[in-house]
Motif scaffolding. Sequence first.
Motif, PDB file in Angstrom:
ATOM      1  N   SER A  69       4.589  24.842  10.372  1.00  0.00           N
ATOM      2  CA  SER A  69       4.791  23.538  11.004  1.00  0.00           C
ATOM      3  C   SER A  69       3.706  22.547  10.584  1.00  0.00           C
ATOM      4  N   LYS A  70       2.490  23.022  10.449  1.00  0.00           N
ATOM      5  CA  LYS A  70       1.393  22.143  10.024  1.00  0.00           C
ATOM      6  C   LYS A  70       1.627  21.614   8.607  1.00  0.00           C
ATOM      7  N   VAL A  71       2.226  22.436   7.764  1.00  0.00           N
ATOM      8  CA  VAL A  71       2.547  21.983   6.406  1.00  0.00           C
ATOM      9  C   VAL A  71       3.669  20.954   6.463  1.00  0.00           C
ATOM     10  N   VAL A  72       4.699  21.247   7.243  1.00  0.00           N
ATOM     11  CA  VAL A  72       5.837  20.330   7.375  1.00  0.00           C
ATOM     12  C   VAL A  72       5.381  18.975   7.915  1.00  0.00           C
ATOM     13  N   LYS A  73       4.445  18.980   8.865  1.00  0.00           N
ATOM     14  CA  LYS A  73       3.953  17.737   9.470  1.00  0.00           C
ATOM     15  C   LYS A  73       2.930  17.017   8.592  1.00  0.00           C
ATOM     16  N   ALA A  77       2.793  26.215  -2.542  1.00  0.00           N
ATOM     17  CA  ALA A  77       4.014  27.015  -2.679  1.00  0.00           C
ATOM     18  C   ALA A  77       3.759  28.502  -2.447  1.00  0.00           C
ATOM     19  N   ALA A  78       2.666  29.029  -2.959  1.00  0.00           N
ATOM     20  CA  ALA A  78       2.374  30.460  -2.792  1.00  0.00           C
ATOM     21  C   ALA A  78       2.097  30.790  -1.329  1.00  0.00           C
ATOM     22  N   ALA A  79       1.320  29.943  -0.657  1.00  0.00           N
ATOM     23  CA  ALA A  79       1.015  30.183   0.753  1.00  0.00           C
ATOM     24  C   ALA A  79       2.262  30.052   1.619  1.00  0.00           C
ATOM     25  N   VAL A  80       3.102  29.073   1.295  1.00  0.00           N
ATOM     26  CA  VAL A  80       4.353  28.895   2.040  1.00  0.00           C
ATOM     27  C   VAL A  80       5.235  30.125   1.868  1.00  0.00           C
ATOM     28  N   ASN A 112      13.520  23.215   9.455  1.00  0.00           N
ATOM     29  CA  ASN A 112      14.326  22.605  10.519  1.00  0.00           C
ATOM     30  C   ASN A 112      15.458  23.531  10.952  1.00  0.00           C
ATOM     31  N   THR A 113      16.063  24.222  10.000  1.00  0.00           N
ATOM     32  CA  THR A 113      17.124  25.180  10.321  1.00  0.00           C
ATOM     33  C   THR A 113      16.563  26.338  11.138  1.00  0.00           C
ATOM     34  N   ILE A 114      15.448  26.874  10.680  1.00  0.00           N
ATOM     35  CA  ILE A 114      14.816  27.999  11.381  1.00  0.00           C
ATOM     36  C   ILE A 114      14.374  27.564  12.774  1.00  0.00           C
ATOM     37  N   GLY A 115      13.765  26.391  12.861  1.00  0.00           N
ATOM     38  CA  GLY A 115      13.328  25.874  14.161  1.00  0.00           C
ATOM     39  C   GLY A 115      14.489  25.652  15.108  1.00  0.00           C
ATOM     40  N   GLY A 116      15.625  25.221  14.565  1.00  0.00           N
ATOM     41  CA  GLY A 116      16.826  25.058  15.384  1.00  0.00           C
ATOM     42  C   GLY A 116      17.287  26.391  15.954  1.00  0.00           C
ATOM     43  N   ASP A 117      17.187  27.448  15.132  1.00  0.00           N
ATOM     44  CA  ASP A 117      17.546  28.782  15.619  1.00  0.00           C
ATOM     45  C   ASP A 117      16.635  29.194  16.765  1.00  0.00           C
ATOM     46  N   CYS A 118      15.346  28.934  16.606  1.00  0.00           N
ATOM     47  CA  CYS A 118      14.391  29.276  17.672  1.00  0.00           C
ATOM     48  C   CYS A 118      14.726  28.508  18.952  1.00  0.00           C
ATOM     49  N   GLY A 119      15.005  27.221  18.801  1.00  0.00           N
ATOM     50  CA  GLY A 119      15.336  26.395  19.954  1.00  0.00           C
ATOM     51  C   GLY A 119      16.585  26.869  20.675  1.00  0.00           C
ATOM     52  N   THR A 120      17.610  27.234  19.904  1.00  0.00           N
ATOM     53  CA  THR A 120      18.846  27.743  20.496  1.00  0.00           C
ATOM     54  C   THR A 120      18.572  28.997  21.319  1.00  0.00           C
ATOM     55  N   CYS A 121      17.808  29.893  20.762  1.00  0.00           N
ATOM     56  CA  CYS A 121      17.506  31.138  21.476  1.00  0.00           C
ATOM     57  C   CYS A 121      16.676  30.856  22.729  1.00  0.00           C
ATOM     58  N   HIS A 122      15.667  30.014  22.593  1.00  0.00           N
ATOM     59  CA  HIS A 122      14.812  29.723  23.746  1.00  0.00           C
ATOM     60  C   HIS A 122      15.576  29.027  24.861  1.00  0.00           C
ATOM     61  N   GLU A 123      16.471  28.121  24.505  1.00  0.00           N
ATOM     62  CA  GLU A 123      17.251  27.418  25.528  1.00  0.00           C
ATOM     63  C   GLU A 123      18.199  28.354  26.272  1.00  0.00           C
ATOM     64  N   THR A 124      18.740  29.312  25.559  1.00  0.00           N
ATOM     65  CA  THR A 124      19.765  30.169  26.139  1.00  0.00           C
ATOM     66  C   THR A 124      19.204  31.451  26.733  1.00  0.00           C
ATOM     67  N   VAL A 156       7.394  20.116  -0.160  1.00  0.00           N
ATOM     68  CA  VAL A 156       7.401  19.990   1.292  1.00  0.00           C
ATOM     69  C   VAL A 156       8.771  19.561   1.814  1.00  0.00           C
ATOM     70  N   ASP A 157       9.497  18.753   1.057  1.00  0.00           N
ATOM     71  CA  ASP A 157      10.823  18.322   1.518  1.00  0.00           C
ATOM     72  C   ASP A 157      11.790  19.501   1.597  1.00  0.00           C
ATOM     73  N   ALA A 158      11.731  20.384   0.622  1.00  0.00           N
ATOM     74  CA  ALA A 158      12.583  21.579   0.651  1.00  0.00           C
ATOM     75  C   ALA A 158      12.188  22.476   1.818  1.00  0.00           C
ATOM     76  N   LEU A 159      10.888  22.606   2.049  1.00  0.00           N
ATOM     77  CA  LEU A 159      10.415  23.400   3.183  1.00  0.00           C
ATOM     78  C   LEU A 159      10.893  22.789   4.494  1.00  0.00           C
ATOM     79  N   LYS A 160      10.825  21.477   4.622  1.00  0.00           N
ATOM     80  CA  LYS A 160      11.267  20.810   5.856  1.00  0.00           C
ATOM     81  C   LYS A 160      12.716  21.152   6.173  1.00  0.00           C
ATOM     82  N   ALA A 161      13.557  21.114   5.172  1.00  0.00           N
ATOM     83  CA  ALA A 161      14.982  21.418   5.392  1.00  0.00           C
ATOM     84  C   ALA A 161      15.149  22.852   5.897  1.00  0.00           C
ATOM     85  N   GLN A 162      14.474  23.790   5.259  1.00  0.00           N
ATOM     86  CA  GLN A 162      14.560  25.187   5.671  1.00  0.00           C
ATOM     87  C   GLN A 162      13.945  25.381   7.054  1.00  0.00           C
TER      88      GLN A 162
END
Length: 145
Positions: free
Chosen positions: A41-45, A52-55, A127-139, A119-125
């Motif tokens: 998240s710190k990289v995305v922000k 790339a290697a650390a990501v 955001n999808t992963i974060g959405g999955d986390c959010g869905t699980c946490h909400e439900t 970073v733009d490619a990472l953001k897209a990925q």
Amino acid sequence: MRKLILAISMLAFAGSVALADPILDRQALMKERGKIAGGLSKVVKGENPFDAAAVMTSLQALQANAEKLDIDALFPAGSDTGDTTAAPKIWQDMAGFKATHDKYLADVKAAVAAAPADVDALKAQFNTIGGDCGTCHETYRIKKD
């Protein structure tokens, strides 16, 4: 003699695994997951530079973490009480909970396979992963006050 010692050691290890606390074990996995995701998240922000290697190392760690989450072992019947924020909905809708985790794992694997080059490619990925986390946490998670 070595075989006897090995057999005793294996039995002792198996016994300690059998006595593991599923609540503590799943909480440890989720804390680890949060730490890895927090770094990404710190990289995305833009708080940390894109490397790339650390990501890729972080994404692979996230995949390994997701693969360790054995729902049947970590969410057995009766592990819904005590010091846990796991919602009763998990046990009421175990198939849905497993499907949610399966989607998360698939999306993490896709992020690893995509090997984000910037970073733009990472953001897209992410955001999808974060959405999955959010869905699980909400439900499937009880909100802490």
